[in-house]
Enzyme design. Structure first.
Site, PDB file in Angstrom:
ATOM      1  N   THR A 156      38.168  14.880  17.680  1.00 13.68           N
ATOM      2  CA  THR A 156      39.152  13.806  17.549  1.00 13.68           C
ATOM      3  C   THR A 156      40.463  14.403  18.047  1.00 13.68           C
ATOM      4  O   THR A 156      40.693  15.604  17.864  1.00 13.68           O
ATOM      5  CB  THR A 156      39.320  13.318  16.084  1.00 13.68           C
ATOM      6  OG1 THR A 156      39.893  14.377  15.312  1.00 13.68           O
ATOM      7  CG2 THR A 156      37.991  12.897  15.462  1.00 13.68           C
ATOM      8  N   HIS A 157      41.268  13.622  18.710  1.00  4.36           N
ATOM      9  CA  HIS A 157      42.504  14.121  19.349  1.00  4.36           C
ATOM     10  C   HIS A 157      42.211  15.235  20.340  1.00  4.36           C
ATOM     11  O   HIS A 157      43.066  16.082  20.598  1.00  4.36           O
ATOM     12  CB  HIS A 157      43.508  14.637  18.308  1.00  4.36           C
ATOM     13  CG  HIS A 157      43.695  13.748  17.120  1.00  4.36           C
ATOM     14  ND1 HIS A 157      44.692  12.801  17.042  1.00  4.36           N
ATOM     15  CD2 HIS A 157      42.974  13.639  15.972  1.00  4.36           C
ATOM     16  CE1 HIS A 157      44.590  12.161  15.882  1.00  4.36           C
ATOM     17  NE2 HIS A 157      43.560  12.646  15.221  1.00  4.36           N
ATOM     18  N   SER A 279      33.831  23.368  48.028  1.00  2.00           N
ATOM     19  CA  SER A 279      35.229  23.408  48.440  1.00  2.00           C
ATOM     20  C   SER A 279      35.318  24.102  49.787  1.00  2.00           C
ATOM     21  O   SER A 279      34.516  24.987  50.101  1.00  2.00           O
ATOM     22  CB  SER A 279      36.034  24.185  47.393  1.00  2.00           C
ATOM     23  OG  SER A 279      37.166  24.792  47.997  1.00  2.00           O
ATOM     24  N   ASN A 287      31.467  21.233  42.383  1.00  4.33           N
ATOM     25  CA  ASN A 287      32.278  20.176  41.763  1.00  4.33           C
ATOM     26  C   ASN A 287      31.467  18.920  41.411  1.00  4.33           C
ATOM     27  O   ASN A 287      30.511  18.588  42.099  1.00  4.33           O
ATOM     28  CB  ASN A 287      33.412  19.785  42.720  1.00  4.33           C
ATOM     29  CG  ASN A 287      34.414  20.909  42.904  1.00  4.33           C
ATOM     30  OD1 ASN A 287      34.646  21.703  41.988  1.00  4.33           O
ATOM     31  ND2 ASN A 287      34.983  20.992  44.091  1.00  4.33           N
ATOM     32  N   GLN A 324      38.395 -19.946  48.464  1.00  9.31           N
ATOM     33  CA  GLN A 324      37.544 -19.253  49.423  1.00  9.31           C
ATOM     34  C   GLN A 324      37.673 -17.729  49.284  1.00  9.31           C
ATOM     35  O   GLN A 324      36.714 -16.995  49.474  1.00  9.31           O
ATOM     36  CB  GLN A 324      37.942 -19.693  50.834  1.00  9.31           C
ATOM     37  CG  GLN A 324      37.238 -18.969  51.952  1.00  9.31           C
ATOM     38  CD  GLN A 324      37.612 -19.551  53.299  1.00  9.31           C
ATOM     39  OE1 GLN A 324      37.326 -20.713  53.578  1.00  9.31           O
ATOM     40  NE2 GLN A 324      38.263 -18.763  54.126  1.00  9.31           N
ATOM     41  N   LYS A 327      35.423 -14.976  47.351  1.00  8.63           N
ATOM     42  CA  LYS A 327      34.272 -14.261  47.912  1.00  8.63           C
ATOM     43  C   LYS A 327      34.683 -12.874  48.389  1.00  8.63           C
ATOM     44  O   LYS A 327      33.940 -11.912  48.222  1.00  8.63           O
ATOM     45  CB  LYS A 327      33.655 -15.064  49.063  1.00  8.63           C
ATOM     46  CG  LYS A 327      32.991 -16.353  48.603  1.00  8.63           C
ATOM     47  CD  LYS A 327      32.397 -17.158  49.750  1.00  8.63           C
ATOM     48  CE  LYS A 327      33.462 -17.861  50.560  1.00  8.63           C
ATOM     49  NZ  LYS A 327      32.910 -18.881  51.481  1.00  8.63           N
TER      50      LYS A 327
HETATM   51  N1  ARG Z   1      34.641 -21.826  53.009  1.00 13.84           N
HETATM   52  C1  ARG Z   1      35.021 -22.755  52.041  1.00 13.84           C
HETATM   53  C2  ARG Z   1      35.202 -22.118  50.660  1.00 13.84           C
HETATM   54  O1  ARG Z   1      34.671 -21.083  50.427  1.00 13.84           O
HETATM   55  C3  ARG Z   1      33.998 -23.831  51.936  1.00 13.84           C
HETATM   56  C4  ARG Z   1      34.522 -25.089  51.387  1.00 13.84           C
HETATM   57  C5  ARG Z   1      35.434 -25.713  52.380  1.00 13.84           C
HETATM   58  N2  ARG Z   1      36.003 -26.913  51.873  1.00 13.84           N
HETATM   59  C6  ARG Z   1      37.098 -27.469  52.349  1.00 13.84           C
HETATM   60  N3  ARG Z   1      37.522 -28.536  51.789  1.00 13.84           N
HETATM   61  N4  ARG Z   1      37.750 -26.922  53.345  1.00 13.84           N
HETATM   62  O2  ARG Z   1      35.890 -22.647  49.839  1.00 13.84           O
END
Ligand code: ARG
Length: 432
Positions: A156-157, A279, A287, A324, A327
């Protein structure tokens, strides 16, 4: 001045297209098979409500299955000039099947298509993460049982505290993963709702049979309210991100422990040479770079919920193109999570533990509490026993008995590995 630039072929519309499409042509490839799956369900439903004939349905289904095969064989691509996977699939169908292809989009929008794709993808990816977490959990439990007799210092600590064991240490990370797994399961349930039929975000005047598409795509539930379904864009990702961040926090901490315990000042664990890195200047170095990279990657993964929150915070109800960019954030993180979990499992399989750590007298004080408790069990009041041992330490006369007898649930001598495994199994049942 700027006109000159445009004159050299930089059409504003092309710039705008490039800027708005971004990396979608690449990223959307990951959605392609789900897009086809969604379209197959959608056209079956369109036929049922009379918007496609049986022949058209057959033709379109065959066309979609052909595209699915092309995707599986890596022959599917999103052409320059086509914005996204949704447009590409429709383009191929129209090119190949003519008018029938043009009918497929009735009653939906790319907004609900991308929602469907992402939910199907998240459902798969989260299930895969859950399986990888389970594999790591099993590994940790196996190591915990194998090394349950090997004691190590508990701190601990960062100061020497009480005896611990490799059984406890490995087992602790196993049980902690169960809590993370609950979040993975929760995110999986959130993703497992059918948004198809929400169209642009406000439904459709066609009598869409949304129960049917829910069944066809194997969703657990319908996302009923069309506005709520659209609002789930970003929310599903955020839930997944929270789960990923939780797993990453556990794995990152484990990686940190290994880095510390591999230091010569600790010497609790070692790795075979081939799993260490060298190294360029110090010839003796071995390492733990893998665990350092793991720690860093896990820290970055913990930024994920924040990134998603910042991207989506204050967006009013309805679709926005900002979504969008989810993603861009999410997809690399999914890959990072998969490879980190695989690497953690691989490295742990090769980790060697030092069975004689406590032979070193610098750890003698770990046993003071054991000795206080031994006296207490022999009838000395606890506070008196505490003072007696304390005085011995103070006078430099303390000699540990080095006996560790912990028997209660979850302690060194009673790890409850079975009970913990059953707890994990109950969480895994969520995914069925
Ligand atoms: N590539 C777009 C997205 O991932 C698809 C949907 C497009 N919709 C739009 N109203 N422009 O959101």
């Amino acid at each position: 001045m700027t006109n000159k630039l445009w004159d050299k072929g930089f059409q504003p519309d092309r710039m705008i297209e490039e800027y708005t499409v971004g990396d979608d042509r690449q990223l959307d490839l990951r959605l392609a098979r789900y897009d086809v799956e969604g379209s197959l369900a959608h056209i079956a439903m369109l036929e049922k409500i009379g918007l496609l004939t049986a022949e058209e349905l057959e033709m379109l289904s065959a066309g979609l299955r052909q595209i699915a095969a092309e995707i599986d064989e890596g022959r599917f691509e999103i052409e320059p000039g086509t914005e996204d996977v949704h447009s590409q699939v429709e383009l191929l169908l129209t090119r190949r099947l003519g008018d029938a292809g043009k009918k497929i989009h009735a009653g939906r929008s790319r907004n609900d298509q991308v929602l469907v794709d992402l939910k199907l993808l998240l459902r798969d990816e989260l299930h895969r993460i859950a399986q990888e977490v389970r594999t790591l959990f099993d590994r940790l439990q196996e190591l915990s049982e194998r090394h349950k007799g090997v004691l190590m210092p508990g701190y601990t600590h960062l100061q020497i505290a009480m005896p611990s064991s490799f059984g406890l240490w490995f087992g602790a990370y196993a049980e902690t993963l169960i809590d993370d797994q609950r979040l993975v399961a929760a995110a999986w349930h959130i993703a497992n709702q059918n948004p198809l039929g929400s169209a642009a975000g406000y439904g459709s005047s066609f009598p869409l049979d949304r129960e049917m598409t829910t069944r066809l795509m194997g969703f657990e539930e319908l996302h009923y309210n069309v506005v709520a379904a659209q609002m789930s864009r970003g929310k599903s990702e955020r839930a997944a991100a929270a789960a990923i961040a939780a797993v990453a926090a556990t794995v990152g901490r484990l990686a940190m422990d290994v880095c510390l315990m591999m230091s010569q000042n600790f010497g609790f664990v070692t790795l075979p040479d081939e799993l260490t890195t060298g190294s360029s200047i110090m010839p003796h170095k071995k390492n733990p770079d893998v665990f350092e990279i793991m720690r860093g990657r896990c820290n970055r993964l913990q930024a994920l919920p924040n990134e998603i929150a910042l991207l989506t915070t204050n967006l009013p109800v309805g679709y926005h193109r900002d979504l969008q960019l989810l993603k861009d954030i999410l997809f690399p993180a999914l890959d990072e999570m998969h490879r980190t979990l695989a690497m953690a499992d691989f490295m742990l399989a090769h980790l060697r533990v030092n069975e004689h750590i406590l032979d070193d007298p610098k750890y003698d004080y770990l046993f003071t509490v054991e000795d206080v408790n031994r006296l207490t069990l022999a009838g000395v009041p606890f506070r008196e026993a505490y003072r007696r041992v304390g005085r011995a330490v103070q006078a430099g006369e303390y000699r540990p008995t080095r006996e560790v007898r912990h028997t209660h649930a979850g302690s060194i001598g009673n790890l409850c590995t079975e009970q913990i495994r059953r707890k994990m199994e109950r969480v895994m049942e969520e995914f069925e």
